[in-house]
Design a protein around this motif. Structure first.
Motif, PDB file in Angstrom:
ATOM      1  N   LEU A 242      77.132  -1.576  32.821  1.00  0.00           N
ATOM      2  CA  LEU A 242      77.852  -1.541  34.098  1.00  0.00           C
ATOM      3  C   LEU A 242      77.128  -0.662  35.117  1.00  0.00           C
ATOM      4  O   LEU A 242      76.943  -1.055  36.267  1.00  0.00           O
TER       5      LEU A 242
ATOM      6  N   SER B 197      78.755 -10.866  36.820  1.00  0.00           N
ATOM      7  CA  SER B 197      79.929 -11.551  37.353  1.00  0.00           C
ATOM      8  C   SER B 197      81.181 -10.729  37.093  1.00  0.00           C
ATOM      9  O   SER B 197      81.237  -9.901  36.190  1.00  0.00           O
ATOM     10  N   SER B 198      82.174 -10.995  37.909  1.00  0.00           N
ATOM     11  CA  SER B 198      83.432 -10.289  37.724  1.00  0.00           C
ATOM     12  C   SER B 198      84.141 -10.757  36.459  1.00  0.00           C
ATOM     13  O   SER B 198      84.913 -10.012  35.871  1.00  0.00           O
ATOM     14  N   SER B 199      83.861 -11.979  36.013  1.00  0.00           N
ATOM     15  CA  SER B 199      84.482 -12.449  34.771  1.00  0.00           C
ATOM     16  C   SER B 199      83.954 -11.667  33.569  1.00  0.00           C
ATOM     17  O   SER B 199      84.701 -11.381  32.632  1.00  0.00           O
ATOM     18  N   GLU B 200      82.668 -11.311  33.572  1.00  0.00           N
ATOM     19  CA  GLU B 200      82.114 -10.478  32.503  1.00  0.00           C
ATOM     20  C   GLU B 200      82.777  -9.107  32.502  1.00  0.00           C
ATOM     21  O   GLU B 200      83.120  -8.573  31.452  1.00  0.00           O
ATOM     22  N   LEU B 201      82.944  -8.552  33.686  1.00  0.00           N
ATOM     23  CA  LEU B 201      83.572  -7.243  33.815  1.00  0.00           C
ATOM     24  C   LEU B 201      85.005  -7.285  33.309  1.00  0.00           C
ATOM     25  O   LEU B 201      85.418  -6.436  32.512  1.00  0.00           O
ATOM     26  N   LEU B 202      85.765  -8.276  33.729  1.00  0.00           N
ATOM     27  CA  LEU B 202      87.160  -8.380  33.304  1.00  0.00           C
ATOM     28  C   LEU B 202      87.279  -8.669  31.811  1.00  0.00           C
ATOM     29  O   LEU B 202      88.169  -8.139  31.145  1.00  0.00           O
TER      30      LEU B 202
END
Length: 70
Positions: free
Chosen positions: A25, A32-37
């Protein structure tokens, strides 16, 4: 470093969220924000799981604990 199958399994273990995920991070390797979430969600799942395990061990330990004295 690891074989692909072992890396895939280790990605879901809690140890990767102690160091690997925060470093990725900070380095900007999560694109992508999907990886983060997804990673944050997995951290929350591990946190809840370990909290439940800790609570059950505490309750079991307190049920067999016997103290006497002043």
């Amino acid at each position: 470093m690891l074989p692909q199958a072992l890396f895939a399994v280790s990605a879901y273990l809690p140890f990767s969220y102690l160091a690997f995920f925060p470093v990725q991070l900070l380095l900007g390797k999560l694109y992508s924000s999907s990886e983060l979430l997804t990673n944050l969600g997995l951290q929350v799942i591990w946190l809840i799981l370990f909290a439940l395990i800790c609570k059950s061990v505490w309750i079991r330990g307190m049920s067999v604990f016997d103290a006497s004295g002043k």
